[in-house]
Every structure is written in C-alpha cells, then in structure tokens.
Write a protein that holds these residues in place. Structure first.
Motif, PDB file in Angstrom:
ATOM      1  N   LEU B 169       0.834  -1.203   0.000  1.00  0.00           N
ATOM      2  CA  LEU B 169       0.000   0.000   0.000  1.00  0.00           C
ATOM      3  C   LEU B 169       0.873   1.258   0.000  1.00  0.00           C
ATOM      4  O   LEU B 169       0.578   2.221  -0.717  1.00  0.00           O
ATOM      5  CB  LEU B 169      -0.943  -0.008   1.221  1.00  0.00           C
ATOM      6  CG  LEU B 169      -1.883   1.183   1.342  1.00  0.00           C
ATOM      7  CD1 LEU B 169      -2.832   1.262   0.162  1.00  0.00           C
ATOM      8  CD2 LEU B 169      -2.679   1.121   2.636  1.00  0.00           C
ATOM      9  N   GLY B 170       1.947   1.225   0.790  1.00  0.00           N
ATOM     10  CA  GLY B 170       2.871   2.361   0.846  1.00  0.00           C
ATOM     11  C   GLY B 170       3.424   2.698  -0.523  1.00  0.00           C
ATOM     12  O   GLY B 170       3.459   3.873  -0.928  1.00  0.00           O
ATOM     13  N   LEU B 171       3.826   1.662  -1.264  1.00  0.00           N
ATOM     14  CA  LEU B 171       4.393   1.886  -2.600  1.00  0.00           C
ATOM     15  C   LEU B 171       3.319   2.348  -3.595  1.00  0.00           C
ATOM     16  O   LEU B 171       3.596   3.189  -4.460  1.00  0.00           O
ATOM     17  CB  LEU B 171       5.066   0.611  -3.101  1.00  0.00           C
ATOM     18  CG  LEU B 171       6.482   0.378  -2.564  1.00  0.00           C
ATOM     19  CD1 LEU B 171       6.921  -1.058  -2.797  1.00  0.00           C
ATOM     20  CD2 LEU B 171       7.481   1.319  -3.213  1.00  0.00           C
ATOM     21  N   LEU B 172       2.114   1.803  -3.466  1.00  0.00           N
ATOM     22  CA  LEU B 172       1.023   2.236  -4.352  1.00  0.00           C
ATOM     23  C   LEU B 172       0.723   3.717  -4.140  1.00  0.00           C
ATOM     24  O   LEU B 172       0.518   4.471  -5.097  1.00  0.00           O
ATOM     25  CB  LEU B 172      -0.247   1.407  -4.089  1.00  0.00           C
ATOM     26  CG  LEU B 172      -0.220  -0.061  -4.523  1.00  0.00           C
ATOM     27  CD1 LEU B 172      -1.455  -0.797  -4.022  1.00  0.00           C
ATOM     28  CD2 LEU B 172      -0.140  -0.201  -6.037  1.00  0.00           C
ATOM     29  N   VAL B 173       0.756   4.136  -2.872  1.00  0.00           N
ATOM     30  CA  VAL B 173       0.496   5.546  -2.542  1.00  0.00           C
ATOM     31  C   VAL B 173       1.630   6.442  -3.073  1.00  0.00           C
ATOM     32  O   VAL B 173       1.374   7.518  -3.622  1.00  0.00           O
ATOM     33  CB  VAL B 173       0.304   5.707  -1.010  1.00  0.00           C
ATOM     34  CG1 VAL B 173       0.262   7.162  -0.597  1.00  0.00           C
ATOM     35  CG2 VAL B 173      -0.965   5.017  -0.565  1.00  0.00           C
ATOM     36  N   CYS B 174       2.874   5.973  -2.928  1.00  0.00           N
ATOM     37  CA  CYS B 174       4.016   6.753  -3.444  1.00  0.00           C
ATOM     38  C   CYS B 174       3.912   6.905  -4.964  1.00  0.00           C
ATOM     39  O   CYS B 174       4.174   7.984  -5.513  1.00  0.00           O
ATOM     40  CB  CYS B 174       5.336   6.062  -3.102  1.00  0.00           C
ATOM     41  SG  CYS B 174       5.781   6.251  -1.390  1.00  0.00           S
ATOM     42  N   GLY B 175       3.525   5.815  -5.632  1.00  0.00           N
ATOM     43  CA  GLY B 175       3.391   5.845  -7.095  1.00  0.00           C
ATOM     44  C   GLY B 175       2.360   6.867  -7.540  1.00  0.00           C
ATOM     45  O   GLY B 175       2.630   7.690  -8.431  1.00  0.00           O
ATOM     46  N   ILE B 176       1.215   6.847  -6.888  1.00  0.00           N
ATOM     47  CA  ILE B 176       0.157   7.788  -7.301  1.00  0.00           C
ATOM     48  C   ILE B 176       0.530   9.218  -6.900  1.00  0.00           C
ATOM     49  O   ILE B 176       0.142  10.176  -7.576  1.00  0.00           O
ATOM     50  CB  ILE B 176      -1.227   7.338  -6.778  1.00  0.00           C
ATOM     51  CG1 ILE B 176      -2.297   7.827  -7.734  1.00  0.00           C
ATOM     52  CG2 ILE B 176      -1.533   7.792  -5.396  1.00  0.00           C
ATOM     53  CD1 ILE B 176      -3.573   7.069  -7.701  1.00  0.00           C
ATOM     54  N   GLY B 177       1.331   9.351  -5.860  1.00  0.00           N
ATOM     55  CA  GLY B 177       1.832  10.677  -5.461  1.00  0.00           C
ATOM     56  C   GLY B 177       2.693  11.288  -6.556  1.00  0.00           C
ATOM     57  O   GLY B 177       2.572  12.478  -6.884  1.00  0.00           O
ATOM     58  N   ILE B 178       3.559  10.456  -7.148  1.00  0.00           N
ATOM     59  CA  ILE B 178       4.407  10.919  -8.267  1.00  0.00           C
ATOM     60  C   ILE B 178       3.526  11.318  -9.451  1.00  0.00           C
ATOM     61  O   ILE B 178       3.735  12.338 -10.099  1.00  0.00           O
ATOM     62  CB  ILE B 178       5.417   9.818  -8.669  1.00  0.00           C
ATOM     63  CG1 ILE B 178       6.436   9.615  -7.544  1.00  0.00           C
ATOM     64  CG2 ILE B 178       6.130  10.150  -9.969  1.00  0.00           C
ATOM     65  CD1 ILE B 178       7.334   8.419  -7.702  1.00  0.00           C
ATOM     66  N   GLN B 179       2.482  10.521  -9.700  1.00  0.00           N
ATOM     67  CA  GLN B 179       1.567  10.769 -10.822  1.00  0.00           C
ATOM     68  C   GLN B 179       0.815  12.094 -10.662  1.00  0.00           C
ATOM     69  O   GLN B 179       0.518  12.756 -11.649  1.00  0.00           O
ATOM     70  CB  GLN B 179       0.593   9.582 -10.940  1.00  0.00           C
ATOM     71  CG  GLN B 179      -0.657   9.819 -11.750  1.00  0.00           C
ATOM     72  CD  GLN B 179      -0.400   9.844 -13.255  1.00  0.00           C
ATOM     73  OE1 GLN B 179       0.737   9.930 -13.688  1.00  0.00           O
ATOM     74  NE2 GLN B 179      -1.445   9.789 -14.032  1.00  0.00           N
ATOM     75  N   PHE B 180       0.510  12.474  -9.429  1.00  0.00           N
ATOM     76  CA  PHE B 180      -0.192  13.745  -9.204  1.00  0.00           C
ATOM     77  C   PHE B 180       0.765  14.931  -9.147  1.00  0.00           C
ATOM     78  O   PHE B 180       0.467  16.007  -9.666  1.00  0.00           O
ATOM     79  CB  PHE B 180      -0.980  13.709  -7.888  1.00  0.00           C
ATOM     80  CG  PHE B 180      -2.182  12.819  -7.902  1.00  0.00           C
ATOM     81  CD1 PHE B 180      -2.983  12.711  -9.029  1.00  0.00           C
ATOM     82  CD2 PHE B 180      -2.540  12.097  -6.778  1.00  0.00           C
ATOM     83  CE1 PHE B 180      -4.088  11.892  -9.044  1.00  0.00           C
ATOM     84  CE2 PHE B 180      -3.655  11.278  -6.780  1.00  0.00           C
ATOM     85  CZ  PHE B 180      -4.431  11.179  -7.909  1.00  0.00           C
ATOM     86  N   ALA B 181       1.915  14.732  -8.484  1.00  0.00           N
ATOM     87  CA  ALA B 181       2.824  15.861  -8.219  1.00  0.00           C
ATOM     88  C   ALA B 181       3.449  16.407  -9.507  1.00  0.00           C
ATOM     89  O   ALA B 181       3.489  17.632  -9.700  1.00  0.00           O
ATOM     90  CB  ALA B 181       3.908  15.433  -7.246  1.00  0.00           C
ATOM     91  N   GLY B 182       3.924  15.508 -10.369  1.00  0.00           N
ATOM     92  CA  GLY B 182       4.586  15.951 -11.608  1.00  0.00           C
ATOM     93  C   GLY B 182       3.669  16.789 -12.491  1.00  0.00           C
ATOM     94  O   GLY B 182       3.994  17.944 -12.806  1.00  0.00           O
ATOM     95  N   PRO B 183       2.488  16.256 -12.882  1.00  0.00           N
ATOM     96  CA  PRO B 183       1.591  17.053 -13.724  1.00  0.00           C
ATOM     97  C   PRO B 183       1.124  18.344 -13.064  1.00  0.00           C
ATOM     98  O   PRO B 183       1.016  19.373 -13.745  1.00  0.00           O
ATOM     99  CB  PRO B 183       0.406  16.107 -13.962  1.00  0.00           C
ATOM    100  CG  PRO B 183       0.977  14.767 -13.836  1.00  0.00           C
ATOM    101  CD  PRO B 183       2.024  14.868 -12.786  1.00  0.00           C
ATOM    102  N   ALA B 184       0.850  18.314 -11.747  1.00  0.00           N
ATOM    103  CA  ALA B 184       0.407  19.546 -11.062  1.00  0.00           C
ATOM    104  C   ALA B 184       1.479  20.625 -11.199  1.00  0.00           C
ATOM    105  O   ALA B 184       1.176  21.786 -11.507  1.00  0.00           O
ATOM    106  CB  ALA B 184       0.101  19.267  -9.600  1.00  0.00           C
TER     107      ALA B 184
END
Lengths: 158, 255
Positions: B169-184
């Motif tokens: 779960l920790g890694l899934l959350v980190c992955g989606i964090g990267i997906q949101f942070a970069g485009p934002a």
C-alpha cells in the motif's frame, strides 16, 4: 498567479518527497541474511567503516577522503552489479532508480557541505544504499554458487 | 526529431506497462485483492491507449476534437484516481472502523464538492475549453491534480502515523503521489509562463505527464510483483485459538 506559483513550489517539493519515499521503501527490503559482509570483505569496500565512524564517534570527518571512499565503493558495486553473476549484463529497474537516488543524495551531501549544514544524515543514507547494493550482489552470487550444487553436495559442504 | 522520439518512447512505455500490469493482475488472480487498482488501470487503458489513440489518428493532433477529448478524459482519470485514493484510505483504515466511518463522510463530501465544482466550471467554459491562449483547462487540471495530491499526502501521513506494515500500500500511494505531483507542477509552470513557452521548459512540460505516468506504473509493478505482502493472522470469529490460550496461560504460570 500566486496560487499557480504556490502549487508549483509545493508540487515540486512533493514530487521529490514521493521519489525519496519510494526509494526508502525499496531500501527497507529485508534479506534473509547479511550478504553484504562477504562482498565488503572480498572487495575491501569502506562504507561500513564510514558508517561505524559516524555512528559511534561523533567526530569531524575528513570530508574529501570520505567523499572519495563512497564514490569508489559506488563505482565498484555498480560495476559488479552489472557484470558479476549477472547473465543479462544489465541493471534492474530498482537498481537504476537507486543509482539515481544515490547521485541525488550525493549532490545533496555536496550542497550541505558547501552550506555548512550537517551532512551526516546524507552520508548515512549513502551507506544504506551501498549496503543494499552489496546485499543484492551477495544474494545473487550466493544463489549462483548454490545452483551448481546438488542436494547431497550441499549437505556435505555444511 | 529527438523530442518526437522521446515522446513516442514514453507513450509506448506507458501502454506496454498498462498491459503488463493488467495481465499480471488478471493472471495472478490478484485483481480480486486489488480490485480498485485493476478497475483504475482498465479505465486508464481504455481512455489513454484506446480512446486517445483512436481520436488522434481519426482527427489529428492539432484538431479541437482531440484537444477536447484529451483534456476531458484527463479530468475523468483524475477523478477516478481520486476514488482510487479513497479506496486506499479504506485499506489503510481496515483495522480502525471508527476512523473509517468519519473518513468516509469526509471523503464523500470532498468528492461531491470536487465533482460539482468540476462539472460547473467545465460546463460554463465549455466553448473556450481548448482554444489558443485559453488558460482555463490548464488551470482546471492544475487545481484538480493538486487537490488529489493533497488528499494522497494526507493518506501517506496517516500510514506513517499508524506505522503501517503494508509495504504494498505504501508503494502504491508513493506511485500515485508521483503521478499527481509531476503534472500539477508542470501545469502550474505552464500556467505561469503562458502558451508561448519555448526551450527546455517547453520540453519539460511536454514530457512530464507521460514520464510521471510511466514512473507510477513502474512503482506499481514493483509493488505488486516484488514487495512483501502483509500476512493476516486472524482467528475465526475473533476468538483466540485454544492452543494459544493454553500456551499463554502456561507461560504466565511459569513466569
């Protein structure tokens, strides 16, 4: 405009935060035993002594020498990861990611040193990455060494 | 030429990883355990690999139809990712029903608010959604991604506070964090500099979206295929097994 600037700053910071968090989670992987010790002894790597010196004796360090030691260990380990006991002769995805992370932390260590901030935590992070590389390598070598042995050979060697 | 090659390589990498993850989840039977991730990936594949590719070849990259389709599916995928983060919240609070009851209320309210505001602003600005010089869709995307990023960061903080042992779960959350942070960040940069952006920053904003998606999929692949999963040790009906009771009592009496 102000909101866009705020979002830009916060999102960039969070991007690097999540990148670091991902690397830290990969580094937390548990190995069934300490494979790195054999690799350290065989290749005379110096990162365990660096970590010991920093953790046990809180003395000022010879910074240029320490930087050189970590860099040499990194070069040796990345070379071995690619060429020793590796039939595909290439890095895995996590190894590539951790290599980028190592360079990133190394750069942060240089910056901290120049700004006279405490670089100890960055140095300790670098030693953790090197230990992970040595563990992966040790495990790989161990698997290949055991793969040649039959069950009876293995028991006789115990 | 080089820019086009990099863009093609990144896009192809994203499509390949989407397929690889879907196959891995489906064949390994993991899709039941990670149903929300499977559903999100399926939607992502349908919108990104199938829908966008079809519209791109049918109408061309500079057409208004492609622009509309791209940005509307982008908003849809961001909202789907919002729901995915909510599903991760559920998993993080699986042992704390009281907290989940409170969080569920908050998440549903925030989701309704975000969908409401999105629909209202999109319908009001629909006519100039994708025209040259219009910053509406960029600002909209930047705000939507940032909202999701804040929610995801709250989830990360919650996981740290609970000292969760769920590495997957920790890694899934980190992955989606990267997906949101970069485009934002890239949309905010584009918003600040305007549509006439040239040079390395222009290339950066162009590659950040697919590169971050690729990074998220790689982290997810690692999380699903390699990370150790939490082992559930649960007694049926919530009772302690008899053997455990005997051992515990004998240890107490011995002590």
């Amino acid at each position: 405009m102000f909101l866009a600037a705020l979002i830009l700053i916060l999102s960039t910071a969070l991007f690097f935060f999540y990148f670091q968090a991902t690397c830290q989670k990969i580094l937390r992987r548990q190995f069934d035993r300490e494979y790195f010790q054999a690799i350290v002894n065989a290749n005379r790597l110096e990162f365990p002594s660096v970590r010991k010196a920093l953790e046990e004796f809180d003395e000022p360090v010879d910074y240029p020498r320490l930087r050189m030691m970590l860099k040499c260990d990194f070069l040796a380990l990345t070379y071995l990861l690619k060429n020793a006991a590796n039939l595909q002769q290439r890095y895995s995805g996590e190894e590539r990611l951790l290599m980028i992370y190592f360079r990133f932390v190394f750069l942060s260590m240089l910056t901290r040193h120049l700004l006279r901030l405490r670089e100890k935590s960055a140095i300790l992070k670098l030693t953790v990455i090197l230990q992970y590389f040595a563990n992966v390598l040790g495990q790989r070598v161990n698997t290949i060494r055991l793969a040649d042995l039959s069950a009876s050979d293995y028991l006789l060697k115990l | 030429m080089a820019e086009s090659l990099i863009e093609h390589a990144l896009t192809s990498g994203v499509y390949l990883l989407e397929v690889a993850l879907l196959v891995l989840l489906f064949l390994g039977g993991r899709w039941r355990r990670l149903f929300s991730v499977f559903l999100y990936l399926l939607l992502f594949f349908a919108a990104d690999a199938l829908g966008r590719t079809y519209v791109l070849y049918r109408f061309g990259v500079n057409s208004t139809t492609y622009g509309y389709f791209y940005w509307l599916t982008d908003a849809l995928l961001a909202l789907a990712a919002f729901l995915l983060v909510c599903a991760f919240f559920r998993r993080a609070c699986s042992k704390e029903e009281k907290m989940w009851r409170f969080l569920r209320l908050v998440l549903v309210s925030v989701f309704i608010l975000v969908v409401g505001i999105s629909l209202l602003t999109l319908s009001r600005n629909y006519t100039h959604l994708w025209t040259y010089g219009s910053m509406f869709i960029v600002e909209f995307g930047q705000n939507l991604y940032f909202t999701c990023l804040v929610l995801n960061t709250l989830l990360y903080v919650l996981l740290q506070q609970n000292e969760s042992a769920d590495e997957e779960l920790g890694l899934l959350v980190c992955g989606i964090g990267i997906q949101f942070a970069g485009p934002a960040a890239s949309l905010a940069l584009y918003h600040l500099t305007g549509p006439n952006l040239r040079g390395p920053f222009a290339a950066l904003t162009k590659f950040v979206l697919p590169a971050c998606t690729l990074a998220m999929l790689l982290v997810w692949l690692y999380a699903i295929a390699r990370a150790p999963r939490p082992v559930r040790v649960a007694a049926r009906g919530g009772k302690i097994p008899v053997l455990a009771e005997v051992t515990a009592s004998s240890e107490v009496s011995a002590g």
